[in-house]
Design an enzyme around this catalytic site. Structure first.
Site, PDB file in Angstrom:
ATOM      1  N   SER A 166       0.847  -1.194   0.000  1.00 49.58           N
ATOM      2  CA  SER A 166       0.000   0.000   0.000  1.00 49.58           C
ATOM      3  C   SER A 166       0.878   1.239   0.000  1.00 49.58           C
ATOM      4  O   SER A 166       2.045   1.192   0.411  1.00 49.58           O
ATOM      5  CB  SER A 166      -0.887  -0.004   1.249  1.00 49.58           C
ATOM      6  OG  SER A 166      -1.534   1.234   1.415  1.00 49.58           O
ATOM      7  N   TYR A 177      -2.058  -0.803  10.633  1.00 54.68           N
ATOM      8  CA  TYR A 177      -2.158  -1.095   9.194  1.00 54.68           C
ATOM      9  C   TYR A 177      -0.935  -0.624   8.396  1.00 54.68           C
ATOM     10  O   TYR A 177      -0.332  -1.423   7.663  1.00 54.68           O
ATOM     11  CB  TYR A 177      -3.440  -0.491   8.621  1.00 54.68           C
ATOM     12  CG  TYR A 177      -3.550  -0.617   7.120  1.00 54.68           C
ATOM     13  CD1 TYR A 177      -3.845  -1.840   6.527  1.00 54.68           C
ATOM     14  CD2 TYR A 177      -3.336   0.482   6.293  1.00 54.68           C
ATOM     15  CE1 TYR A 177      -3.932  -1.960   5.153  1.00 54.68           C
ATOM     16  CE2 TYR A 177      -3.425   0.379   4.919  1.00 54.68           C
ATOM     17  CZ  TYR A 177      -3.723  -0.849   4.350  1.00 54.68           C
ATOM     18  OH  TYR A 177      -3.798  -0.959   2.990  1.00 54.68           O
TER      19      TYR A 177
END
Length: 207
Positions: A87, A100
């Site tokens: 990501s 995350y």
């Protein structure tokens, strides 16, 4: 061509091992795409141990174990590929997400290291770093609450998938889907982007 499916909770290591065993027993693996992942937006003080554990198990452990268990199968093929989905969050910590981005930093580092380790084999390893994607209506609404930054970085999943596969076969080891976002992440110093991104996520929570 038949599509097979195997529904399982990847937050349980034993399930991951059983899935890998079934795949190895049933198929010759030419491409492994580790796409499963969990996000989450929450104050860290309000996160439960299960919440933290599930993100880490799915994002970190499941990816690592699946890759480890299927790699011997991949190495037997004339040509094989591994694509891990990281990501843009891998390149900056973010308040109110905390776990995350850290998990995606692991995926990026893991993929780069494995790429180097396997560069003289038949298995090519790549990592893709997309931003937020329009996976469903709820996600779109949540991201748009972050303000202009959120709206500008929303990506179409179909476009991301097709571009990633094309770049994988071109042997692009680090796939950047949104070059503008990537450039901003590289240029803007951490002391600026960390509070900016945290404020965007805070707006999402408050909304």
């Amino acid at each position: 061509m038949k599509a097979r499916y195997y529904e399982v909770d990847l937050s349980v290591n034993e399930n991951v091992m059983k899935l890998a065993e079934w795949i190895n027993r049933s198929f010759d693996i030419h491409i492994l795409i580790n796409n499963a992942g969990l996000g989450g937006t929450k104050k860290f003080t309000e996160a439960t141990p299960d919440y933290i554990n599930t993100i880490l198990q799915v994002n970190v452990m499941a990816t690592s174990l699946m890759t480890h268990q299927l790699l011997p199968n991949l190495l037997k093929q004339p040509k094989a590929y591994i694509l891990n989905v990281s990501s843009m969050a891998a390149f900056s910590p973010i308040g109110f997400k905390t776990v995350y981005p850290a998990s995606k930093t692991f995926i990026h580092s893991f993929s780069r290291g494995l790429h180097e380790e396997l560069k003289d084999t038949n298995v090519f390893v790549s990592v893709v770093n997309p931003g937020a994607m329009k996976t469903n209506t709820d996600v779109c609404k949540r991201i748009e609450k972050q303000g202009l930054l959120g709206k500008l970085t929303l990506l179409d999943p179909d476009n991301v998938a097709s571009y990633s596969i094309r770049q994988l076969f071109k042997k692009d080891s680090v796939i950047m889907v949104n070059p503008i976002s990537w450039l901003v992440m590289k240029i803007v110093p951490i002391w600026i982007k960390l509070p900016l991104m945290t404020q965007a996520i805070k707006r999402e929570i408050e909304a």
